[in-house]
Design a protein around this motif. Structure first.
Motif, mmCIF file in Angstrom:
data_model
loop_
_atom_site.group_PDB
_atom_site.id
_atom_site.type_symbol
_atom_site.label_atom_id
_atom_site.label_comp_id
_atom_site.label_asym_id
_atom_site.label_seq_id
_atom_site.Cartn_x
_atom_site.Cartn_y
_atom_site.Cartn_z
ATOM 1 N N VAL A 90 37.117 -2.000 -6.540
ATOM 2 C CA VAL A 90 38.050 -2.931 -7.187
ATOM 3 C C VAL A 90 39.270 -2.145 -7.676
ATOM 4 O O VAL A 90 39.139 -1.105 -8.329
ATOM 5 C CB VAL A 90 37.380 -3.659 -8.382
ATOM 6 N N HIS A 91 40.456 -2.621 -7.287
ATOM 7 C CA HIS A 91 41.706 -2.020 -7.750
ATOM 8 C C HIS A 91 42.481 -3.072 -8.543
ATOM 9 O O HIS A 91 42.038 -4.215 -8.668
ATOM 10 C CB HIS A 91 42.555 -1.549 -6.560
ATOM 11 N N GLY A 92 43.639 -2.660 -9.024
ATOM 12 C CA GLY A 92 44.487 -3.602 -9.749
ATOM 13 C C GLY A 92 45.886 -3.611 -9.160
ATOM 14 O O GLY A 92 46.224 -2.801 -8.286
ATOM 15 N N SER A 127 45.850 -1.106 -11.941
ATOM 16 C CA SER A 127 45.562 -1.342 -13.353
ATOM 17 C C SER A 127 44.060 -1.419 -13.628
ATOM 18 O O SER A 127 43.650 -1.847 -14.699
ATOM 19 C CB SER A 127 46.262 -2.623 -13.806
ATOM 20 N N VAL A 128 43.259 -1.008 -12.662
ATOM 21 C CA VAL A 128 41.809 -0.959 -12.849
ATOM 22 C C VAL A 128 41.377 0.488 -12.574
ATOM 23 O O VAL A 128 41.700 1.040 -11.521
ATOM 24 C CB VAL A 128 41.075 -1.917 -11.874
ATOM 25 N N ILE A 129 40.683 1.104 -13.537
ATOM 26 C CA ILE A 129 40.275 2.508 -13.344
ATOM 27 C C ILE A 129 39.323 2.587 -12.151
ATOM 28 O O ILE A 129 38.252 1.984 -12.142
ATOM 29 C CB ILE A 129 39.631 3.072 -14.629
ATOM 30 N N CYS A 130 39.789 3.324 -11.120
ATOM 31 C CA CYS A 130 39.069 3.305 -9.841
ATOM 32 C C CYS A 130 38.678 4.704 -9.370
ATOM 33 O O CYS A 130 38.203 4.864 -8.245
ATOM 34 C CB CYS A 130 39.913 2.601 -8.788
ATOM 35 N N GLY A 131 38.849 5.721 -10.231
ATOM 36 C CA GLY A 131 38.487 7.088 -9.855
ATOM 37 C C GLY A 131 39.434 8.103 -10.468
ATOM 38 O O GLY A 131 40.342 7.731 -11.224
ATOM 39 N N LEU A 133 41.963 9.900 -9.408
ATOM 40 C CA LEU A 133 43.409 9.855 -9.175
ATOM 41 C C LEU A 133 44.007 8.461 -9.401
ATOM 42 O O LEU A 133 45.121 8.183 -8.975
ATOM 43 C CB LEU A 133 43.719 10.352 -7.759
ATOM 44 N N HIS A 134 43.244 7.636 -10.111
ATOM 45 C CA HIS A 134 43.713 6.273 -10.441
ATOM 46 C C HIS A 134 45.152 6.237 -10.987
ATOM 47 O O HIS A 134 45.948 5.401 -10.545
ATOM 48 C CB HIS A 134 42.742 5.611 -11.421
ATOM 49 N N PRO A 135 45.524 7.180 -11.922
ATOM 50 C CA PRO A 135 46.894 7.095 -12.473
ATOM 51 C C PRO A 135 47.991 7.298 -11.424
ATOM 52 O O PRO A 135 49.151 6.982 -11.683
ATOM 53 C CB PRO A 135 46.940 8.222 -13.508
ATOM 54 N N PHE A 136 47.633 7.826 -10.259
ATOM 55 C CA PHE A 136 48.651 8.116 -9.241
ATOM 56 C C PHE A 136 48.723 7.039 -8.161
ATOM 57 O O PHE A 136 49.437 7.195 -7.170
ATOM 58 C CB PHE A 136 48.390 9.486 -8.623
ATOM 59 N N MET A 137 47.986 5.970 -8.362
ATOM 60 C CA MET A 137 47.979 4.897 -7.366
ATOM 61 C C MET A 137 49.164 3.965 -7.645
ATOM 62 O O MET A 137 49.065 3.036 -8.440
ATOM 63 C CB MET A 137 46.639 4.148 -7.430
ATOM 64 N N ILE A 138 50.260 4.292 -6.980
ATOM 65 C CA ILE A 138 51.538 3.610 -7.240
ATOM 66 C C ILE A 138 52.186 3.180 -5.917
ATOM 67 O O ILE A 138 52.116 3.901 -4.922
ATOM 68 C CB ILE A 138 52.498 4.556 -8.009
HETATM 69 CU CU1 CUA Z 1 43.063 1.888 -7.863
HETATM 70 CU CU2 CUA Z 1 43.007 2.366 -10.088
#
Ligand code: CUA
Length: 186
Positions: A90-92, A127-131, A133-138
């Motif tokens: 699940v991502h955001g 906007s969903v913590i997914c691992g 490197l989540h903060p770099f998912m842009i």
């Molecule tokens: Cu994808 Cu956080």
């Protein structure tokens, strides 16, 4: 007596040239107002909806830790629809400055829509913590200028300039002709 009446005639020719010059100034002012009007109206319509823009739709896949494609390009005023699906967890999808925050589930399409009403880059992020490197998912939406609008504005300016130039030259011609007539009678 004869010379006197000719002079009267000539003076009215000079008045005509002055009148044409004045007219060209008034016309250019009117064109200027028209231009302002176009600018204001187009800005309002862009803020309100896709009046000047197109409908654009993009299919985006989300996976750890990127969106694909990472960058899409639209024009100012376009209504942008993103159809996002996750390929793993699940991502955001949080879109900066547009108040959009959605969840993206594996194998399920999340649809978000907004009007690209400011030029530059619109960033969206997970906007969903997914691992790790989540903060770099842009991802980003690059909003370019609306050339149709600028083309129309350029044409208006050219038309206004052309009219002013034409009236100016006609005024000069009349002035020249009346000066020639003065030389003839003197
Ligand atoms: Cu994808 Cu956080």
């Amino acid at each position: 007596m004869f010379r006197h009446t000719r002079r009267m005639g000539l003076r009215s020719h000079g008045g005509k040239a002055r009148f044409l010059t004045g007219l060209s100034l008034v016309l250019s002012f009117v064109f200027f107002l028209l231009l302002l009007d176009i600018l204001v109206v187009s800005n309002v319509s862009q803020a309100a909806g896709p009046a000047g823009g197109r409908e654009r739709e993009f299919t985006i896949t989300a996976r750890q830790f990127a969106y694909s494609p990472p960058r899409i390009r639209v024009r100012l005023g376009d209504r942008v629809t993103l159809r996002v699906t996750s390929e793993d967890v699940v991502h955001g999808l949080y879109i900066d400055g547009y108040g959009i925050n959605a969840k993206v589930y594996p194998g399920q399409e999340t649809v978000v829509s907004f009007v690209a009403n400011r030029p530059g880059k619109i960033r969206y992020r997970c906007s969903v913590i997914c691992g790790n490197l989540h903060p770099f998912m842009i991802g980003e939406v690059v909003v370019g200028p609306n050339y149709t609008l600028w083309g129309a504005l350029a044409l208006t300016v050219l038309a206004a300039g052309g009219t002013v130039l034409m009236l100016w030259r006609r005024g000069e011609e009349i002035r020249d002709r009346s000066e020639e007539a003065t030389d003839g009678t003197a």
